[in-house]
Design a protein around this motif. Structure first.
Motif, PDB file in Angstrom:
ATOM      1  N   PRO A 151       2.799  -4.949  12.296  1.00 33.41           N
ATOM      2  CA  PRO A 151       2.584  -5.883  11.177  1.00 33.41           C
ATOM      3  C   PRO A 151       3.380  -5.463   9.942  1.00 33.41           C
ATOM      4  O   PRO A 151       3.621  -4.273   9.713  1.00 33.41           O
ATOM      5  CB  PRO A 151       1.082  -5.775  10.890  1.00 33.41           C
ATOM      6  CG  PRO A 151       0.485  -5.101  12.073  1.00 33.41           C
ATOM      7  CD  PRO A 151       1.562  -4.301  12.728  1.00 33.41           C
ATOM      8  N   ASP A 152       3.809  -6.442   9.166  1.00 32.65           N
ATOM      9  CA  ASP A 152       4.456  -6.151   7.887  1.00 32.65           C
ATOM     10  C   ASP A 152       3.436  -5.479   6.983  1.00 32.65           C
ATOM     11  O   ASP A 152       2.259  -5.863   6.972  1.00 32.65           O
ATOM     12  CB  ASP A 152       4.960  -7.430   7.224  1.00 32.65           C
ATOM     13  CG  ASP A 152       6.111  -8.076   7.985  1.00 32.65           C
ATOM     14  OD1 ASP A 152       6.837  -7.347   8.682  1.00 32.65           O
ATOM     15  OD2 ASP A 152       6.267  -9.300   7.873  1.00 32.65           O
ATOM     16  N   VAL A 153       3.880  -4.498   6.220  1.00 32.03           N
ATOM     17  CA  VAL A 153       2.955  -3.796   5.327  1.00 32.03           C
ATOM     18  C   VAL A 153       2.616  -4.682   4.136  1.00 32.03           C
ATOM     19  O   VAL A 153       3.466  -5.409   3.623  1.00 32.03           O
ATOM     20  CB  VAL A 153       3.520  -2.435   4.848  1.00 32.03           C
ATOM     21  CG1 VAL A 153       3.724  -1.497   6.009  1.00 32.03           C
ATOM     22  CG2 VAL A 153       4.792  -2.605   4.075  1.00 32.03           C
ATOM     23  N   GLU A 154       1.362  -4.640   3.751  1.00 30.75           N
ATOM     24  CA  GLU A 154       0.887  -5.353   2.568  1.00 30.75           C
ATOM     25  C   GLU A 154       0.372  -4.296   1.607  1.00 30.75           C
ATOM     26  O   GLU A 154      -0.661  -3.679   1.866  1.00 30.75           O
ATOM     27  CB  GLU A 154      -0.238  -6.324   2.942  1.00 30.75           C
ATOM     28  CG  GLU A 154       0.195  -7.424   3.885  1.00 30.75           C
ATOM     29  CD  GLU A 154      -0.974  -8.249   4.393  1.00 30.75           C
ATOM     30  OE1 GLU A 154      -2.103  -8.130   3.845  1.00 30.75           O
ATOM     31  OE2 GLU A 154      -0.771  -9.003   5.352  1.00 30.75           O
ATOM     32  N   VAL A 155       1.128  -4.066   0.535  1.00 28.69           N
ATOM     33  CA  VAL A 155       0.739  -3.056  -0.440  1.00 28.69           C
ATOM     34  C   VAL A 155       0.626  -3.680  -1.819  1.00 28.69           C
ATOM     35  O   VAL A 155       1.245  -4.700  -2.113  1.00 28.69           O
ATOM     36  CB  VAL A 155       1.727  -1.866  -0.487  1.00 28.69           C
ATOM     37  CG1 VAL A 155       1.812  -1.159   0.839  1.00 28.69           C
ATOM     38  CG2 VAL A 155       3.100  -2.307  -0.921  1.00 28.69           C
ATOM     39  N   ARG A 156      -0.189  -3.060  -2.631  1.00 27.02           N
ATOM     40  CA  ARG A 156      -0.305  -3.469  -4.033  1.00 27.02           C
ATOM     41  C   ARG A 156      -0.603  -2.228  -4.855  1.00 27.02           C
ATOM     42  O   ARG A 156      -1.122  -1.232  -4.340  1.00 27.02           O
ATOM     43  CB  ARG A 156      -1.368  -4.533  -4.231  1.00 27.02           C
ATOM     44  CG  ARG A 156      -2.780  -4.077  -3.986  1.00 27.02           C
ATOM     45  CD  ARG A 156      -3.776  -5.218  -4.217  1.00 27.02           C
ATOM     46  NE  ARG A 156      -5.093  -4.801  -3.831  1.00 27.02           N
ATOM     47  CZ  ARG A 156      -5.931  -4.094  -4.595  1.00 27.02           C
ATOM     48  NH1 ARG A 156      -5.563  -3.724  -5.799  1.00 27.02           N
ATOM     49  NH2 ARG A 156      -7.123  -3.760  -4.164  1.00 27.02           N
ATOM     50  N   GLN A 157      -0.249  -2.314  -6.110  1.00 29.16           N
ATOM     51  CA  GLN A 157      -0.506  -1.215  -7.029  1.00 29.16           C
ATOM     52  C   GLN A 157      -1.869  -1.424  -7.678  1.00 29.16           C
ATOM     53  O   GLN A 157      -2.233  -2.542  -8.030  1.00 29.16           O
ATOM     54  CB  GLN A 157       0.571  -1.146  -8.112  1.00 29.16           C
ATOM     55  CG  GLN A 157       1.967  -0.899  -7.577  1.00 29.16           C
ATOM     56  CD  GLN A 157       2.068   0.383  -6.783  1.00 29.16           C
ATOM     57  OE1 GLN A 157       1.643   1.434  -7.218  1.00 29.16           O
ATOM     58  NE2 GLN A 157       2.632   0.293  -5.589  1.00 29.16           N
ATOM     59  N   GLU A 158      -2.598  -0.354  -7.799  1.00 23.32           N
ATOM     60  CA  GLU A 158      -3.891  -0.375  -8.469  1.00 23.32           C
ATOM     61  C   GLU A 158      -3.926   0.856  -9.370  1.00 23.32           C
ATOM     62  O   GLU A 158      -4.264   1.953  -8.917  1.00 23.32           O
ATOM     63  CB  GLU A 158      -5.015  -0.331  -7.436  1.00 23.32           C
ATOM     64  CG  GLU A 158      -6.382  -0.644  -7.978  1.00 23.32           C
ATOM     65  CD  GLU A 158      -7.406  -0.728  -6.870  1.00 23.32           C
ATOM     66  OE1 GLU A 158      -8.108   0.280  -6.641  1.00 23.32           O
ATOM     67  OE2 GLU A 158      -7.477  -1.794  -6.225  1.00 23.32           O
ATOM     68  N   GLY A 159      -3.500   0.664 -10.617  1.00 23.96           N
ATOM     69  CA  GLY A 159      -3.370   1.801 -11.515  1.00 23.96           C
ATOM     70  C   GLY A 159      -2.268   2.709 -11.010  1.00 23.96           C
ATOM     71  O   GLY A 159      -1.145   2.275 -10.766  1.00 23.96           O
ATOM     72  N   LYS A 160      -2.583   3.990 -10.830  1.00 21.22           N
ATOM     73  CA  LYS A 160      -1.590   4.954 -10.315  1.00 21.22           C
ATOM     74  C   LYS A 160      -1.761   5.174  -8.819  1.00 21.22           C
ATOM     75  O   LYS A 160      -1.308   6.179  -8.277  1.00 21.22           O
ATOM     76  CB  LYS A 160      -1.717   6.272 -11.073  1.00 21.22           C
ATOM     77  CG  LYS A 160      -1.306   6.140 -12.526  1.00 21.22           C
ATOM     78  CD  LYS A 160      -1.234   7.475 -13.188  1.00 21.22           C
ATOM     79  CE  LYS A 160      -0.913   7.311 -14.642  1.00 21.22           C
ATOM     80  NZ  LYS A 160       0.464   7.559 -14.935  1.00 21.22           N
ATOM     81  N   MET A 161      -2.408   4.231  -8.150  1.00 23.28           N
ATOM     82  CA  MET A 161      -2.612   4.300  -6.699  1.00 23.28           C
ATOM     83  C   MET A 161      -1.857   3.157  -6.027  1.00 23.28           C
ATOM     84  O   MET A 161      -1.723   2.071  -6.589  1.00 23.28           O
ATOM     85  CB  MET A 161      -4.100   4.168  -6.341  1.00 23.28           C
ATOM     86  CG  MET A 161      -5.004   5.231  -6.908  1.00 23.28           C
ATOM     87  SD  MET A 161      -4.778   6.836  -6.150  1.00 23.28           S
ATOM     88  CE  MET A 161      -5.604   6.612  -4.596  1.00 23.28           C
TER      89      MET A 161
END
Length: 135
Positions: free
Chosen positions: A27-37
Motif C-alpha cells: 500500500p502507498d504510505v499515508e503519513v501526516r505531521q502531528e507537531g514534531k511527530m
C-alpha cells in the motif's frame, strides 16, 4: 495444426503482462505531521499486507530513519521527527527487499524463521533460505 499455429494460438490466449495486476502490492504510505511527530496512518494495514509483525517493521523503521517511535492503540506508527512520505516509502521498500521478497525468486510468499539461532527468510514458493540483516 502445426507447431507455428499452436504457438500463435498460445500467444493470443496469453494475457498481456500489463493487463495482469501483480498480486502483491505494498500500500502507498499515508503519513501526516502531528507537531514534531510523523504519523504513519496505514501502518497496521501495511504490516498485514506484508504478513510481518508490526513490532519488527517498527524496529526496522527506527533503525533506518535513526529515530525513536512507537505503535499507538490504533495501530499507527508514531515516529519522532518530521519525515516526508517519500522517505517513509523508501524505508518501506528497503524493508520489503530485506525481509519480505525472496532473494532467489522474488516471491512475497516468505516468512521469517530461526535457523541455528539466526533469523532467515524462508520462501514458501521455492524453498530458498536467505540471510536477513540483524535488527
Amino acid at each position: 495444426m502445426d507447431y507455428e499455429d499452436q504457438l500463435e494460438r498460445a500467444i493470443e490466449a496469453t494475457p498481456d503482462s500489463e493487463s495482469v495486476g501483480e498480486r502483491f502490492t505494498v500500500p502507498d504510505v499515508e503519513v501526516r505531521q502531528e507537531g514534531k511527530m510523523t504519523v504513519f496512518e496505514n501502518f497496521r494495514e501495511t504490516t498485514d499486507v506484508l504478513n510481518r509483525r508490526p513490532e519488527h517493521v517498527m524496529k526496522f523503521f527506527q533503525d533506518e530513519l535513526g529515530t525513536s517511535g512507537h505503535i499507538d492503540e490504533r495501530g499507527r506508527a508514531r515516529l519522532k521527527g518530521e519525515f516526508r512520505a517519500d522517505r517513509i516509502a523508501e524505508a518501506l521498500d528497503g524493508y520489503v527487499d530485506s525481509f519480505v521478497r525472496c532473494n532467489e525468486c522474488s516471491s512475497p510468499d516468505t516468512r521469517l524463521v530461526t535457523e541455528q539461532g539466526a533469523t532467515v527468510l524462508k520462501c514458501d514458493a521455492c524453498g530458498a533460505l536467505s540471510p536477513t540483516p540483524d535488527l
